[in-house]
Design a protein around this motif. Structure first.
Motif, PDB file in Angstrom:
ATOM      1  N   MET A 110       0.814  -1.215   0.000  1.00  0.00           N
ATOM      2  CA  MET A 110       0.000   0.000   0.000  1.00  0.00           C
ATOM      3  C   MET A 110       0.850   1.270   0.000  1.00  0.00           C
ATOM      4  O   MET A 110       0.421   2.309  -0.501  1.00  0.00           O
ATOM      5  CB  MET A 110      -0.928   0.012   1.216  1.00  0.00           C
ATOM      6  CG  MET A 110      -2.006  -1.051   1.192  1.00  0.00           C
ATOM      7  SD  MET A 110      -3.040  -1.030   2.685  1.00  0.00           S
ATOM      8  CE  MET A 110      -3.945   0.508   2.436  1.00  0.00           C
ATOM      9  N   THR A 111       2.052   1.199   0.561  1.00  0.00           N
ATOM     10  CA  THR A 111       2.878   2.400   0.726  1.00  0.00           C
ATOM     11  C   THR A 111       4.118   2.429  -0.159  1.00  0.00           C
ATOM     12  O   THR A 111       4.723   3.479  -0.328  1.00  0.00           O
ATOM     13  CB  THR A 111       3.338   2.518   2.188  1.00  0.00           C
ATOM     14  OG1 THR A 111       4.142   1.360   2.526  1.00  0.00           O
ATOM     15  CG2 THR A 111       2.151   2.604   3.137  1.00  0.00           C
ATOM     16  N   GLY A 112       4.508   1.269  -0.675  1.00  0.00           N
ATOM     17  CA  GLY A 112       5.752   1.197  -1.435  1.00  0.00           C
ATOM     18  C   GLY A 112       6.988   1.251  -0.561  1.00  0.00           C
ATOM     19  O   GLY A 112       8.105   1.396  -1.053  1.00  0.00           O
ATOM     20  N   ALA A 113       6.791   1.125   0.747  1.00  0.00           N
ATOM     21  CA  ALA A 113       7.896   1.176   1.709  1.00  0.00           C
ATOM     22  C   ALA A 113       8.108  -0.182   2.348  1.00  0.00           C
ATOM     23  O   ALA A 113       7.243  -1.071   2.279  1.00  0.00           O
ATOM     24  CB  ALA A 113       7.606   2.214   2.787  1.00  0.00           C
ATOM     25  N   ASP A 114       9.258  -0.345   2.971  1.00  0.00           N
ATOM     26  CA  ASP A 114       9.571  -1.545   3.742  1.00  0.00           C
ATOM     27  C   ASP A 114       9.332  -1.184   5.212  1.00  0.00           C
ATOM     28  O   ASP A 114      10.200  -0.594   5.861  1.00  0.00           O
ATOM     29  CB  ASP A 114      11.024  -1.945   3.491  1.00  0.00           C
ATOM     30  CG  ASP A 114      11.451  -3.174   4.277  1.00  0.00           C
ATOM     31  OD1 ASP A 114      10.567  -3.889   4.789  1.00  0.00           O
ATOM     32  OD2 ASP A 114      12.672  -3.407   4.397  1.00  0.00           O
ATOM     33  N   VAL A 132       1.538   7.309   7.610  1.00  0.00           N
ATOM     34  CA  VAL A 132       2.326   6.645   6.567  1.00  0.00           C
ATOM     35  C   VAL A 132       1.447   6.341   5.355  1.00  0.00           C
ATOM     36  O   VAL A 132       1.851   6.560   4.205  1.00  0.00           O
ATOM     37  CB  VAL A 132       2.972   5.358   7.109  1.00  0.00           C
ATOM     38  CG1 VAL A 132       3.696   4.607   5.989  1.00  0.00           C
ATOM     39  CG2 VAL A 132       3.962   5.679   8.227  1.00  0.00           C
ATOM     40  N   LEU A 133       0.241   5.862   5.603  1.00  0.00           N
ATOM     41  CA  LEU A 133      -0.682   5.560   4.508  1.00  0.00           C
ATOM     42  C   LEU A 133      -1.053   6.818   3.726  1.00  0.00           C
ATOM     43  O   LEU A 133      -1.238   6.777   2.509  1.00  0.00           O
ATOM     44  CB  LEU A 133      -1.953   4.907   5.059  1.00  0.00           C
ATOM     45  CG  LEU A 133      -1.793   3.505   5.663  1.00  0.00           C
ATOM     46  CD1 LEU A 133      -3.096   3.060   6.319  1.00  0.00           C
ATOM     47  CD2 LEU A 133      -1.361   2.502   4.597  1.00  0.00           C
ATOM     48  N   LYS A 134      -1.152   7.941   4.428  1.00  0.00           N
ATOM     49  CA  LYS A 134      -1.553   9.197   3.799  1.00  0.00           C
ATOM     50  C   LYS A 134      -0.425   9.837   3.011  1.00  0.00           C
ATOM     51  O   LYS A 134      -0.668  10.617   2.077  1.00  0.00           O
ATOM     52  CB  LYS A 134      -2.043  10.170   4.879  1.00  0.00           C
ATOM     53  CG  LYS A 134      -2.619  11.474   4.346  1.00  0.00           C
ATOM     54  CD  LYS A 134      -3.173  12.325   5.469  1.00  0.00           C
ATOM     55  CE  LYS A 134      -3.819  13.593   4.936  1.00  0.00           C
ATOM     56  NZ  LYS A 134      -4.436  14.390   6.039  1.00  0.00           N
ATOM     57  N   ASN A 135       0.808   9.529   3.368  1.00  0.00           N
ATOM     58  CA  ASN A 135       1.970  10.192   2.762  1.00  0.00           C
ATOM     59  C   ASN A 135       2.951   9.184   2.150  1.00  0.00           C
ATOM     60  O   ASN A 135       4.146   9.189   2.493  1.00  0.00           O
ATOM     61  CB  ASN A 135       2.689  11.030   3.817  1.00  0.00           C
ATOM     62  CG  ASN A 135       1.830  12.130   4.388  1.00  0.00           C
ATOM     63  OD1 ASN A 135       1.694  13.195   3.793  1.00  0.00           O
ATOM     64  ND2 ASN A 135       1.249  11.880   5.559  1.00  0.00           N
ATOM     65  N   GLY A 186      10.024   3.289  -1.063  1.00  0.00           N
ATOM     66  CA  GLY A 186      11.383   2.864  -1.342  1.00  0.00           C
ATOM     67  C   GLY A 186      12.320   2.937  -0.155  1.00  0.00           C
ATOM     68  O   GLY A 186      13.528   2.737  -0.306  1.00  0.00           O
ATOM     69  N   GLN A 187      11.784   3.194   1.045  1.00  0.00           N
ATOM     70  CA  GLN A 187      12.622   3.348   2.238  1.00  0.00           C
ATOM     71  C   GLN A 187      12.258   2.320   3.313  1.00  0.00           C
ATOM     72  O   GLN A 187      11.167   1.762   3.319  1.00  0.00           O
ATOM     73  CB  GLN A 187      12.444   4.758   2.809  1.00  0.00           C
ATOM     74  CG  GLN A 187      12.832   5.859   1.849  1.00  0.00           C
ATOM     75  CD  GLN A 187      12.533   7.223   2.417  1.00  0.00           C
ATOM     76  OE1 GLN A 187      12.863   7.526   3.559  1.00  0.00           O
ATOM     77  NE2 GLN A 187      11.892   8.069   1.624  1.00  0.00           N
TER      78      GLN A 187
END
Length: 332
Positions: free
Chosen positions: A47-51, A299-302, A308-309
């Protein structure tokens, strides 16, 4: 950002805790607290593209990170300072955490709580032996009522967050987090009074200076956001948000860390808090309270800030009233 000259002068008078205090706190509280687990979720990563890595303080003793700071404060006291017990004002998690810490040490605990505090948290305070004095749901009334309790009892005041012992205790959470995960690009946690954010900033600025620290805040209780951008504390006496643990304002100790080390304060709506809380329950199968969900919602909002982080999200607590869950009366 920079602080105003007046604020700089004030902070110079404070006994700012150091990372050595965090390390001492970590050793002091070890017999009485958990080293909480870190969980991951592919759903949230997608959903966020983050780890994302979730530090689960909802599994902490007393159900919240507040056990760290409260325990450190109680077991830092000399026998003479502790002889009449401890006292505080709190909407819940600090209250029950201080009551538990006092019970562990065998001393009494007096707690001033707004009558609007969640029933589950009041029951937990009493279960740990704390004695509750109710008050109106404003910070000024909490403080005024507490003055009377301390005058009558002689108890030692342990502030919920504006206390170097408490901040050092909260800093142990990020110390563990970095030991467990390490190499995080950012850490995000909810902010009310700022104890957890201050502890996170203290630890990260020392052992992981390249890790950015974000604070997440309800838009309906956004004094930290307004203070951050104004460069001075702008208190909010009685904010109204479902995130009951965040209905307090910054104080000098926590303002020092917010103004010097926080990258940004991210605001979320009440609906976003409820959605994030429900999604964590549904997909991660763990219980978190609305205040914890504020960080997840941010985190979901931004996603553009974090994609990628490697990002650490501190889930600060899991004390909820199961008979009054927020989606039971969500009228959106």
């Amino acid at each position: 950002m920079t602080t105003s000259p007046a604020t700089e002068t004030e902070t110079k008078r404070l006994a700012i805790p150091t990372y050595d205090d965090v390390c001492a706190a970590h050793e002091r509280i070890a017999p009485w607290t958990h080293r909480t687990p870190v969980l991951t979720s592919q759903t949230f990563n997608d959903m966020t593209g983050a780890d994302l890595h979730f530090k689960c303080e909802n599994f902490q003793k007393a159900g919240a990170f507040k056990a760290r700071g409260a325990t450190n404060a109680v077991f830092s006291l000399s026998d003479k300072a502790a002889e009449h017990g401890v006292a505080t004002h709190s909407s819940g998690n600090h209250a029950l955490s201080l009551s538990r810490a006092a019970q562990c040490r065998g001393i009494p605990c007096q707690v001033v709580m707004p009558h609007t505090a969640p029933k589950a948290k009041m029951e937990a305070v009493r279960g740990y032996g704390g004695e509750i004095t109710p008050c109106e749901p404003s910070l000024s009334d909490r403080e005024r009522t507490l003055d009377g309790v301390i005058e009558q009892s002689g108890a030692h005041f342990v502030h919920p967050y504006n206390d170097p012992r408490v901040i050092a205790g909260q800093g142990t959470c990020s110390k563990e987090f970095m030991d467990q995960v390490g190499g995080l690009d950012a850490v995000i946690a909810p902010i009310g009074g700022g104890g957890m954010i201050s502890g996170s900033a203290l630890t990260c600025s020392t052992i992981a200076p390249n890790t950015r620290v974000y604070a997440a805040e309800p838009a309906q209780a956004d004094d930290a956001y307004r203070s951050f951008h104004a460069g001075r504390i702008i208190p909010d006496d009685a904010p109204d948000t479902i995130a009951d643990g965040l209905r307090v304002s910054l104080k000098p100790y926590t303002w020092h860390f917010v103004s010097h080390y926080v990258t940004d304060v991210l605001r979320v709506s009440e609906g976003e808090i409820v959605d994030a809380m429900r999604l964590v329950w549904k997909r991660m199968k763990i219980v978190i309270e609305p205040s914890s969900a504020v960080a997840v919602a941010a985190v979901l909002k931004n996603p553009g800030l974090f994609a990628g982080q490697r990002v650490g999200v501190i889930l600060t607590g899991g004390n909820v009233d199961l008979d009054n869950l927020p989606w039971m009366h969500d009228n959106r």
